[in-house]
Design a protein around this motif. Structure first.
Motif, short mmCIF file in Angstrom:
data_model
loop_
_atom_site.label_atom_id
_atom_site.label_comp_id
_atom_site.label_asym_id
_atom_site.label_seq_id
_atom_site.Cartn_x
_atom_site.Cartn_y
_atom_site.Cartn_z
N GLY A 20 46.12 47.48 38.97
CA GLY A 20 46.99 46.37 39.19
C GLY A 20 48.01 46.30 37.86
O GLY A 20 47.77 46.85 37.08
N THR A 21 49.19 45.81 37.99
CA THR A 21 50.28 45.36 37.27
C THR A 21 50.63 44.04 37.12
O THR A 21 51.63 43.95 36.22
N TRP A 22 49.83 43.02 37.80
CA TRP A 22 50.25 41.76 37.35
C TRP A 22 50.07 41.30 35.89
O TRP A 22 48.84 41.77 35.46
N LEU A 23 51.04 40.83 35.43
CA LEU A 23 50.62 40.23 33.94
C LEU A 23 50.55 41.26 32.81
O LEU A 23 50.46 40.88 31.84
N ASN A 55 44.32 57.12 41.47
CA ASN A 55 45.46 57.65 42.47
C ASN A 55 45.92 56.47 43.14
O ASN A 55 46.26 56.66 44.51
N HIS A 56 45.85 55.20 42.84
CA HIS A 56 46.54 54.00 43.58
C HIS A 56 46.86 53.06 42.54
O HIS A 56 46.31 52.61 41.68
N VAL A 57 48.05 52.67 42.81
CA VAL A 57 48.92 51.85 41.83
C VAL A 57 49.39 50.44 42.71
O VAL A 57 49.93 50.96 43.53
N ASP A 58 49.29 49.45 42.23
CA ASP A 58 49.63 48.30 43.15
C ASP A 58 50.85 47.44 42.17
O ASP A 58 50.52 47.12 41.08
#
Length: 408
Positions: A100-103, A122-125
């Protein structure tokens, strides 16, 4: 021949010894799989972009170097330690663990995403409202050009922000995200919240109550129909929702053509969302978890007084000690082993690696039962930025998952 402790394959590897006289080689058996690859990544002495091993490694192992390229090491490591997938209702296979990329602040997220893709994620949110998609896009472009991963092997999710729900804004918002991420399509595009905010409103935490337009069934359906067109245009492979209540999701499903592929919601040992999981299962929608650690780094505006700390739970600490791992790894392994796709997040290389390694931790039946028993129905992220003037928690969440002792 030796048997790899990770993939159980037997292999023979020829090593080149730097101490051999006259450049002669010496050979011996050694596994080239998980133990080697994970060790190399963790001590960070590989030059992955150039596909070579450094002299620091030669010194550490007494002068041994496997006769293989770095790409081969990574490919073998990733194949034998592949992240499981779930099949969505449109047939697409989504990896069960995503970063994840939140914050993730500017200046941090690029390195975090690059590191994650190097070691096997292999999964980016992503999301537009995280205000870091341009930096994520730079990291993705670098990863593709450096050969860490191919676009077709990477799952990318983003989210439509609440200020872009007007029919004329949906396509523009999606195209903006594609431009920022430097890709030509998304694998999954989610409606971030089931509420609408006036276009041009401030970011979460600073939104004026007068800019809150709230929830309406017709509004959600209208926005969804524009998202369906994104699939038809080939800009998005699958569409889904996030942060809906069971009531809102039920009402929504009655009026739409394309069923959501995914419902992404808060889920952790203190808030296990059993009813929502069952509803999604019956409805053919994939349940996905965010904040699996209880969002310990959430900003003050998201913190309720006396909110419990999931990572401080004694039972989780006991299980972690038993398995010689971290509490965070236990919480991740619990969901992964239960078949729940989840998002993990860190900007620190060591924790990024630990979070991924959690998938290989096997919790015993008693461990799983002990974690199941921790459920307090304790929602920790209430989405207060989206409340209209004088709106209560109970009204916003339709009275679901809200108990007087949820913050005890």
């Amino acid at each position: 021949m030796v048997t790899c402790t990770s993939c159980r394959q037997q292999e023979q590897t020829t090593w080149i010894s730097s101490s051999s006289a006259g450049g002669q080689t010496q050979s011996h058996s050694q596994s080239t799989c998980s133990v080697l690859a994970v060790y190399l990544y963790k001590i960070r002495i590989l030059d992955l972009s150039q596909g070579r091993l450094s002299m620091a490694f030669l010194k550490r192992v007494g002068g041994g170097l496997p006769r293989m390229t770095m790409a081969a090491v990574r490919q073998h490591h990733c194949e034998s330690n592949a992240i499981k997938t779930v099949t969505l209702n449109n047939g697409a296979k989504m990896p069960m663990i995503g970063i994840g990329t939140w914050l993730a602040r500017p200046g941090e997220v690029h390195a975090a995403i690059a590191e994650a893709l190097k070691i096997g994620y292999n999964h980016v949110d992503c999301a537009h409202v995280y205000y870091n998609e341009e930096e994520v896009g730079a990291a993705l472009e670098m990863a593709f050009s450096s050969g860490y991963i191919k676009r077709e092997d990477l799952w990318i999710t983003s989210k439509l922000w609440c200020a872009d729900f007007a029919p004329d804004d949906v396509l523009r918002a999606c195209e903006r995200t594609l431009k920022d991420l430097r890709v030509d399509h998304l694998d999954l595009y989610l409606m971030h919240w089931p509420i609408r905010i006036r276009k041009g409103a401030a970011q979460p935490g600073q939104i004026d109550p007068s800019d809150q337009l709230g929830y309406s069934r017709d509004m959600v359906v209208e926005t969804w129909r524009e998202m369906e067109k994104l699939v038809e245009r080939g800009l998005v492979r699958a569409i889904g929702v996030s942060n809906f209540t069971e009531r809102k999701l039920f009402n929504f499903l009655e009026d739409i053509k394309t069923k959501p592929a995914v419902h992404q919601v808060e889920c952790h040992p203190y808030f296990q969302q059993r009813k929502m999981k069952e509803f999604c299962k019956k409805s053919g929608i994939q349940f996905q978890s965010y904040s699996p650690l209880g969002a310990p780094e959430r900003p003050p505006r998201n913190r309720e007084a006396n909110a419990p700390l999931v990572m401080a739970d004694p039972a989780l600490k006991e299980i972690a000690a038993k398995h010689s791992c971290s509490v965070a790894q236990v919480a991740i392994a619990w969901q992964y082993q239960s078949g729940v796709p989840l998002l993990v997040k860190s900007v620190h290389a060591e924790r990024i690696a630990q979070n991924l390694a959690a998938k290989d931790i096997h919790l015993e039946e008693g461990d799983m039962a002990a974690i199941d028993a921790l459920d307090r129905n304790a929602r920790l992220l209430f989405g207060r930025f989206g409340y209209k003037a004088n709106q209560t928690v109970e009204d916003f969440w339709d009275g679901e998952n809200i108990k007087p002792n949820s913050l005890a």
